[in-house]
Design a protein around this motif. Structure first.
Motif, PDB file in Angstrom:
ATOM      1  N   ARG A  42       0.788  -1.191  -0.142  1.00 48.99           N
ATOM      2  CA  ARG A  42      -0.081   0.187  -0.171  1.00 48.99           C
ATOM      3  C   ARG A  42       0.766   1.252   0.081  1.00 48.99           C
ATOM      4  O   ARG A  42       0.685   2.131  -0.746  1.00 48.99           O
ATOM      5  N   ASP A  43       1.877   1.393   0.776  1.00 48.77           N
ATOM      6  CA  ASP A  43       2.784   2.542   0.889  1.00 48.77           C
ATOM      7  C   ASP A  43       3.572   2.645  -0.525  1.00 48.77           C
ATOM      8  O   ASP A  43       3.687   3.939  -0.910  1.00 48.77           O
ATOM      9  N   ARG A  44       3.780   1.646  -1.354  1.00 52.68           N
ATOM     10  CA  ARG A  44       4.103   1.793  -2.733  1.00 52.68           C
ATOM     11  C   ARG A  44       3.341   2.566  -3.613  1.00 52.68           C
ATOM     12  O   ARG A  44       3.731   3.419  -4.251  1.00 52.68           O
ATOM     13  N   VAL A  45       2.069   1.780  -3.469  1.00 51.40           N
ATOM     14  CA  VAL A  45       0.978   2.365  -4.328  1.00 51.40           C
ATOM     15  C   VAL A  45       0.662   3.906  -4.191  1.00 51.40           C
ATOM     16  O   VAL A  45       0.557   4.764  -5.039  1.00 51.40           O
ATOM     17  N   PHE A  77      -4.961   5.700 -11.800  1.00 46.73           N
ATOM     18  CA  PHE A  77      -3.644   4.874 -11.363  1.00 46.73           C
ATOM     19  C   PHE A  77      -3.951   3.815 -10.100  1.00 46.73           C
ATOM     20  O   PHE A  77      -3.917   2.929  -9.942  1.00 46.73           O
ATOM     21  N   ILE A  78      -5.213   4.493  -9.036  1.00 47.58           N
ATOM     22  CA  ILE A  78      -5.347   3.828  -7.782  1.00 47.58           C
ATOM     23  C   ILE A  78      -6.640   3.154  -8.151  1.00 47.58           C
ATOM     24  O   ILE A  78      -7.072   2.373  -7.296  1.00 47.58           O
ATOM     25  N   GLU A  79      -7.379   3.592  -9.120  1.00 45.74           N
ATOM     26  CA  GLU A  79      -8.928   3.031  -9.410  1.00 45.74           C
ATOM     27  C   GLU A  79      -8.985   1.932 -10.425  1.00 45.74           C
ATOM     28  O   GLU A  79      -9.826   1.124 -10.218  1.00 45.74           O
ATOM     29  N   ARG A  80      -8.431   2.279 -11.554  1.00 45.64           N
ATOM     30  CA  ARG A  80      -8.308   1.572 -12.711  1.00 45.64           C
ATOM     31  C   ARG A  80      -7.570   0.342 -12.797  1.00 45.64           C
ATOM     32  O   ARG A  80      -7.624  -0.623 -13.666  1.00 45.64           O
ATOM     33  N   ILE A  81      -6.171   0.465 -12.388  1.00 44.48           N
ATOM     34  CA  ILE A  81      -5.345  -0.734 -12.344  1.00 44.48           C
ATOM     35  C   ILE A  81      -5.730  -1.595 -11.241  1.00 44.48           C
ATOM     36  O   ILE A  81      -5.759  -1.266  -9.907  1.00 44.48           O
ATOM     37  N   SER A  82      -6.439  -2.686 -11.567  1.00 43.51           N
ATOM     38  CA  SER A  82      -7.021  -3.587 -10.547  1.00 43.51           C
ATOM     39  C   SER A  82      -6.295  -4.058  -9.334  1.00 43.51           C
ATOM     40  O   SER A  82      -6.828  -3.998  -8.191  1.00 43.51           O
ATOM     41  N   GLU A  83      -4.953  -4.505  -9.635  1.00 43.73           N
ATOM     42  CA  GLU A  83      -4.237  -4.916  -8.427  1.00 43.73           C
ATOM     43  C   GLU A  83      -3.819  -3.589  -7.662  1.00 43.73           C
ATOM     44  O   GLU A  83      -3.693  -3.919  -6.409  1.00 43.73           O
ATOM     45  N   ASN A  84      -3.897  -2.510  -8.221  1.00 39.84           N
ATOM     46  CA  ASN A  84      -3.737  -1.301  -7.253  1.00 39.84           C
ATOM     47  C   ASN A  84      -4.986  -1.082  -6.268  1.00 39.84           C
ATOM     48  O   ASN A  84      -4.982  -0.686  -4.995  1.00 39.84           O
ATOM     49  N   ALA A  85      -6.059  -1.277  -6.887  1.00 38.29           N
ATOM     50  CA  ALA A  85      -7.333  -0.830  -6.232  1.00 38.29           C
ATOM     51  C   ALA A  85      -7.517  -1.964  -5.095  1.00 38.29           C
ATOM     52  O   ALA A  85      -8.029  -1.656  -4.071  1.00 38.29           O
ATOM     53  N   ARG A  86      -7.162  -3.309  -5.495  1.00 43.45           N
ATOM     54  CA  ARG A  86      -7.136  -4.291  -4.485  1.00 43.45           C
ATOM     55  C   ARG A  86      -6.413  -4.186  -3.555  1.00 43.45           C
ATOM     56  O   ARG A  86      -6.734  -4.464  -2.176  1.00 43.45           O
ATOM     57  N   ILE A  87      -5.176  -3.707  -3.662  1.00 47.52           N
ATOM     58  CA  ILE A  87      -4.037  -3.440  -2.333  1.00 47.52           C
ATOM     59  C   ILE A  87      -4.753  -2.393  -1.556  1.00 47.52           C
ATOM     60  O   ILE A  87      -4.787  -2.647  -0.121  1.00 47.52           O
TER      61      ILE A  87
END
Length: 634
Positions: free
Chosen positions: A594-597, A613-623
């Protein structure tokens, strides 16, 4: 200030178009018109079509509208010739009127002025192709007239041929004799046959000189296969020695690299290095191209015995200052080293070259473009999108300004990949399609990478069948060239697509193939291992997922990041730990993810990119979702 400038440039580029602020043919000087130039700020010249006394016509890409045109421009020596300008405008008007009243049926898109004040005219490419066929037919007929002499009436078929003499106010119809087909075939020969015949005439040295000129001209015009053929014939003929032989090997080196024939490029580069003296401009070019070819083959990096070409040591007493050729070669070698994970050596090579460069290097836009590429590649390796984005934009601008259409095309594609990783999917697709529209007609191997990223864009938008088709096509092209880097990318993307379709067996097979193909590329291997772990998790094989998840994070820790695959590697690692009961370690892993994202998002200057970046990149949103659930809940 940097972030505001980046945002402004992105707006000007229109997600991948050429910057509007770049001057027309900024550094072409007296070299004249050639493929690779940018004309009128937006037309990328692809290849020459035909020419006359005052004009040249090129197939060109309108990079703002994404269409091919036939661009007719005045030759540089006629740029200020008022009569030539009037003739070009008059011809365009006549063509436009002809298309309106059913005459020659040519479509004129626009007539405009270049920065030097000279005129250009953009025609529909399909219409110009038909016109060129008629001109070629007329030329062949003239040849038949002169070679056959008097032809009897019984041998003549009457046909209508459009007379397109440049001084005619209106197209006229004339009747020309055509000899019967069998006899005609004996007299008409292709350009390649005529060139080959010419190359066999004269002394061996004359033949070599002639072939070298033809090869270099073909390379400038992006006729890459033709450049290889001319150079190979001259080398085999034996007339070329010394510097001329080295130039011929270098032409092959450069053309083979762009065509994606990496083993052939490697052989030609080694031949060049064996002929040219170390430190010569061509020697540096060969060294840089050798590094890039070996990187694509996966045989260039700290894990293997293939050493980087050794550049002259600039730190020795009395050593000369680094030239532009030296700095560019250092950048190319650094890019290859970074693919293999040797960031420290890459940094050292470029630093020494820059610090010891001569005064002219600072004024060389091509050098600055390659420095941009080097820093962009390092940022890409560690997944630092905020740093990579402005460097890609700058590299694209500079390669465009110096008329390097091939490298500009590659950087346009790399910019599309950055936009894709940011979550700006629509902008990314437009940019990638623009690059593909330039790369495919020139048969650049870059096309495979572009199709791979278009497949990823389709996957991100839930278009599984389209993603599968594009990735499969890109994989076939990469494997045919033994391009192990793009092969690994394609397998990784195919694993994601197969998992989306719940085809777990084939997804695992693709993930395994990606891991194996990426062995020489640490960042890409971490990405592949992360996908492998995620695929095993989805298939319910949690224990099996633990090993690839740990190996992926080991690579992330060793190299400071894992490029575009870092988030999926971190997410898979945290999930595997949680599902195997290691709650404390999984929470620590999730916090780091999470800190990285969040850290990357905060450094993005454009709020639009931060959001997607935080909403449409699924792995970022999941993190971020799991981080809130696991960490913020206490």
């Amino acid at each position: 200030m940097r972030e505001d400038t980046t945002t402004r440039k992105m707006t000007l580029l229109g997600a991948g178009g050429p910057p509007l602020s770049v001057g027309d043919e900024a550094t072409t000087g007296t070299e004249g018109l050639h493929a690779g130039m940018i004309v009128a700020g937006k037309f990328a010249l692809v290849r020459a079509l035909h020419e006359d006394a005052t004009t040249c016509t090129f197939e060109a890409e309108d990079t703002l509208l994404g269409r091919r045109v036939a661009l007719r421009v005045l030759r540089p020596e006629h740029a200020t010739n008022a009569d030539a300008g009037r003739n070009l405008r008059r011809d365009a008007r006549a063509a436009m009127l002809g298309s309106a009243d059913g005459g020659s049926k040519r479509v004129v898109f626009e007539v405009g002025r270049r920065s030097d004040g000279s005129l250009y005219a953009a025609y529909d490419l399909a219409d110009d192709t038909r016109r060129e066929a008629r001109v070629e037919e007329r030329t062949q007929l003239d040849a038949v007239d002169s070679d056959f002499g008097e032809i009897g009436d019984e041998d003549v078929e009457e046909v209508e041929v459009l007379d397109l003499e440049p001084d005619a106010d209106e197209p006229a119809i004339s009747v020309r004799p055509i000899a019967p087909a069998p006899e005609l075939g004996e007299w008409l020969r292709s350009t390649a046959q005529v060139a080959s015949e010419f190359a066999r005439s004269g002394s061996p040295v004359d033949r070599a000189d002639s072939a070298a000129d033809a090869a270099q001209r073909a390379l400038r015009l992006n006729a890459l296969d033709e450049a290889v053929v001319h150079a190979a014939l001259a080398i085999a003929d034996g007339g070329a020695t010394g510097e001329l032989l080295g130039q011929l090997h270098l032409v092959r080196t450069m053309a083979e690299l762009w065509l994606g024939r990496y083993e052939a490029c490697e052989r030609a580069a080694l031949a060049t290095l064996s002929v040219l003296p170390a430190g010569a401009t061509g020697w540096y070019a060969a060294a840089g191209h050798l590094a890039l070819a070996r990187a694509r083959l996966g045989r260039f990096g700290q894990r293997d015995g293939d050493a980087a070409p050794e550049l002259p040591d600039l730190t020795l007493p009395g050593a000369p200052r680094a030239s532009s050729a030296h700095v560019i070669a250092a950048c190319r070698i650094a890019v290859g080293l970074m693919k293999g994970g040797d960031l420290a050596r890459a940094r050292a090579i470029v630093r020494v070259a820059r610090e010891r460069s001569d005064a002219t290097v600072a004024q060389d836009l091509a050098v600055h473009a390659w420095i941009d590429v080097t820093f962009a590649e390092r940022a890409a390796f560690v997944g630092d999108l905020p740093r990579e984005l402005p460097r890609r934009i700058s590299a694209l601008e500079r390669f465009t300004a110096v008329g390097d259409v091939r490298n500009a095309c590659e950087q346009r594609g790399a910019l599309g990949a950055v936009l894709l990783r940011l979550g700006a999917f629509e902008e990314a697709e437009r940019t990638l399609h623009e690059a593909l529209g330039i790369a495919e007609p020139m048969r650049l191997a870059t096309s495979n990478m572009l199709k791979a990223y278009l497949a990823l864009a389709a996957f991100r938008q839930g278009e599984g069948p389209r993603a599968l088709s594009l990735a499969t096509e890109a994989l076939a092209g990469a494997q045919a060239r033994n391009d192990r880097y793009t092969t690994a990318q394609c397998h990784a993307f195919l694993a994601l697509v197969r998992a989306l379709g719940e085809d777990h067996a084939r997804a695992l097979a693709e993930a395994d193939a990606a891991v194996n193909a990426a062995e020489a590329f640490p960042a890409l291997r971490a990405h592949a291992l992360g996908i492998q772990a995620a695929t095993l998790l989805v298939a319910g094989r949690t224990e099996a997922a633990l090993d690839p998840a740990r190996r992926a994070m080991s690579l992330v820790a060793e190299h400071g990041g894992a490029g575009e695959g870092e988030s999926i590697a971190r997410l898979s690692h945290a999930l595997v730990l949680a599902q195997t009961g290691d709650t404390g370690e999984s929470r620590r892993s999730m916090k780091a993810a999470r800190d990285r994202v969040v850290g990357l998002a905060e450094r993005l200057g454009d709020k639009r990119y931060k959001k997607v970046f935080i909403e449409r990149i699924s792995e970022n949103a999941r993190i971020l979702q799991l981080g809130a659930e696991w960490l913020d809940a206490g």
